[in-house]
Design an enzyme around this catalytic site. Structure first.
Site: not given
Length: 229
Positions: A176, A192
């Protein structure tokens, strides 16, 4: 008629000399690195988005982590995403031994994903919900967000997210964006992979659902292909 004494001349000379020098100490002077125009354009503000995407402050990003096309000899087929967490790079494998290389921020020690996955689906301006593990670790911080956060400039997933699944199950691991340029090249997130917003927008449009993702950790040194720029 003005008269100059020896004393007045001795006083005036230092003052005149002082007018030719800077009063800023070299140790306090800030020198910004020269950033090529191509990168200024590449990381400029993005128009046409649902929410503002501001230009990236490139003075806060190490130059080696800016997007570029590199030589990348690998046996992975074109279209594969290879994430090298130790080197802090994400590679999108291309034809003829080349790859697009993006700088990344990665998860803190002990929180990283490792192995193979697929991009099950993609989202533009996604909602974000902290995992149960995150809420358990930091209830005061993440508890109020248990129902999720609406999309927008404050959302930690940024303008795009790729959702990684393994064997049909959600890994809870995402690729992301981020507005925190200083985190690229560092281990700071809760597991992440984060890219600069301009980079995740670029990667998003290049990879379809079902794309294969290979995440390498430090112990996979033998399987890592070291690229040459």
């Amino acid at each position: 008629m003005l008269k100059f004494t020896r004393r007045s001349l001795l006083i005036a000379v230092p003052l005149l000399a002082a007018g030719c020098t800077t009063t800023t100490s070299p140790r306090t002077r800030t020198v910004k690195p020269l950033i090529p125009d191509e990168y200024v354009a590449m990381y400029g503000a993005v128009d046409g988005e649902a929410f503002p995407v501001a230009a990236t402050d490139l003075t806060r990003v190490e130059p080696q982590f800016l997007r570029r096309d590199v030589a990348y000899p690998t046996d992975q087929p074109p279209g594969t995403i290879v994430v090298d967490t130790e080197a802090r790079y994400l590679y999108l494998v291309r034809e003829n031994g080349r790859a697009l290389r993006y700088g990344i921020g990665v998860g803190k020690a002990g929180l990283e994903f490792e192995g193979e996955a697929v991009v099950q689906y993609k989202r533009q301006w996604p909602r974000w919900t902290p995992t149960q593990a995150m809420i358990a670790r930091e209830p005061e911080r993440y508890g109020p967000l248990a129902a999720g956060m609406e999309p927008g400039v404050m959302n930690p997933l940024g303008p795009r997210a790729l959702y990684l699944f393994k064997d049909g199950k959600d890994t809870l691991y995402r690729i992301h964006g981020t507005t925190e340029a200083w985190t690229i090249g560092k281990a700071v997130s809760s597991g992440c992979i984060r890219l600069l917003n301009q980079d995740i927008i670029d990667l998003y449009r290049r990879v379809p659902n079902g794309s294969r993702v290979v995440v390498l950790q430090g112990g996979n040194a033998n399987s890592r292909q070291l690229p040459q720029v």
